[in-house]
Design a protein around this motif. Structure first.
Motif, PDB file in Angstrom:
ATOM      1  N   SER A 104      38.193  65.792  45.310  1.00 53.13           N
ATOM      2  CA  SER A 104      37.764  66.101  43.947  1.00 53.13           C
ATOM      3  C   SER A 104      36.253  66.276  43.884  1.00 53.13           C
ATOM      4  CB  SER A 104      38.207  64.991  42.981  1.00 53.13           C
ATOM      5  OG  SER A 104      37.647  63.743  43.364  1.00 53.13           O
ATOM      6  N   GLU A 106      32.942  66.925  40.678  1.00 55.23           N
ATOM      7  CA  GLU A 106      32.601  66.989  39.251  1.00 55.23           C
ATOM      8  C   GLU A 106      31.701  68.191  38.992  1.00 55.23           C
ATOM      9  OE1 GLU A 106      30.149  64.398  35.893  1.00 55.23           O
ATOM     10  OE2 GLU A 106      31.104  63.365  37.570  1.00 55.23           O
ATOM     11  N   ASP A 139      40.877  69.034  42.919  1.00 55.87           N
ATOM     12  CA  ASP A 139      40.720  68.508  41.559  1.00 55.87           C
ATOM     13  C   ASP A 139      39.269  68.693  41.110  1.00 55.87           C
ATOM     14  OD1 ASP A 139      41.013  67.134  39.140  1.00 55.87           O
ATOM     15  OD2 ASP A 139      40.646  65.187  40.081  1.00 55.87           O
ATOM     16  N   GLN A 141      36.669  68.346  38.179  1.00 54.13           N
ATOM     17  CA  GLN A 141      36.557  67.564  36.950  1.00 54.13           C
ATOM     18  C   GLN A 141      35.328  67.973  36.140  1.00 54.13           C
ATOM     19  OE1 GLN A 141      36.659  63.360  37.842  1.00 54.13           O
ATOM     20  NE2 GLN A 141      38.253  63.606  39.394  1.00 54.13           N
ATOM     21  N   ALA A 160      42.609  73.011  31.718  1.00 54.19           N
ATOM     22  CA  ALA A 160      42.383  71.642  32.175  1.00 54.19           C
ATOM     23  C   ALA A 160      43.281  70.660  31.440  1.00 54.19           C
ATOM     24  CB  ALA A 160      40.914  71.264  31.967  1.00 54.19           C
ATOM     25  N   HIS A 172      40.562  67.811  33.968  1.00 51.83           N
ATOM     26  CA  HIS A 172      40.939  67.991  35.374  1.00 51.83           C
ATOM     27  C   HIS A 172      41.522  69.391  35.547  1.00 51.83           C
ATOM     28  CE1 HIS A 172      40.570  63.695  36.548  1.00 51.83           C
ATOM     29  NE2 HIS A 172      40.857  63.492  35.270  1.00 51.83           N
ATOM     30  N   ARG A 174      43.022  72.223  38.470  1.00 57.27           N
ATOM     31  CA  ARG A 174      43.515  72.437  39.827  1.00 57.27           C
ATOM     32  C   ARG A 174      42.954  73.748  40.355  1.00 57.27           C
ATOM     33  NH1 ARG A 174      45.845  68.351  42.510  1.00 57.27           N
ATOM     34  NH2 ARG A 174      47.254  69.779  43.585  1.00 57.27           N
TER      35      ARG A 174
END
Length: 213
Positions: A104, A106, A139, A141, A160, A172, A174
């Protein structure tokens, strides 16, 4: 019908304006030599935009530290330039790996006030998705305050899923798997970023009357 014709024009006008705004500028990756102009961009953010970007009050010294960390760490930054000036930035910060969880990262965005609402954030987001998918990040974010309507709309555009975490909204998304084409697109962008940055540095070294000639 007259009503239908007016409705079409009303919806088309904002789209046409956004396309014109994006054509007016240039999107490219930031390279380490862009640290100073990244910091100058952050310092130009008005108080509300600065608060929304960082989720709180940030002193100039804290912005300087953030710019240094972002440009020297494992983050990836995409900038929107207008006539050589950096006006918006999207940041991709990989998050620590957790066992049994997808990789993941951000995403964060900063857009100077005069350039907000022009579709720039959406274009920067598409570039971040490309970088994320090429690094196996599944992922993506986006963390923002509940009253940040622009960020919520941006996350909605990317389909999201939302959750509320400690008075912040977390979206979130994908990302698709990497492909040879996605890797080639990023490689071409990397080459362009290096040459564009070098050209901009040379131009900034010229006296103001000679710039842009």
């Amino acid at each position: 019908m007259p009503g239908t014709e007016h409705s079409t024009i009303d919806h088309a006008a904002p789209v046409a304006r956004q396309e014109a705004d994006l054509a007016f500028g240039q999107i490219r990756k930031l390279v380490p030599s862009d640290r100073r102009i990244f910091l100058e961009h952050l310092l130009r953010l008005d108080p509300l935009s600065r608060f929304m970007r960082f989720g709180g009050v940030m002193a100039d010294s804290a912005l300087a530290r953030h710019a240094t960390r972002a440009m020297s760490g494992d983050a990836h930054l995409i900038g929107y330039f207008v006539e050589g000036e950096l006006r918006a930035v999207a940041e991709l910060h990989p998050l620590p790996r957790r066992e049994g969880k997808p990789a993941s990262a951000e995403a964060a965005f900063s857009v100077e006030r005069p350039w907000q609402g022009r579709g720039i954030g959406s274009s920067l987001m598409r570039q971040l998705v490309l970088i994320a998918q090429n690094r196996g990040i599944e992922d993506l974010q986006v963390v923002f305050l509940p009253n940040n309507g622009r960020m919520k709309r941006l996350a909605v555009q990317q389909a999201a899923d939302f959750s509320l975490d400690c008075e912040e909204v977390v979206g979130h998304m994908r990302t698709p798997p990497a492909t040879p084409f996605s890797r080639l697109r990023e490689l071409i962008g990397d080459v362009f970023a290096v040459f564009a940055s070098a050209s901009e540095i040379q131009e900034r070294m010229l006296p103001p009357p000679m710039r842009g000639n």
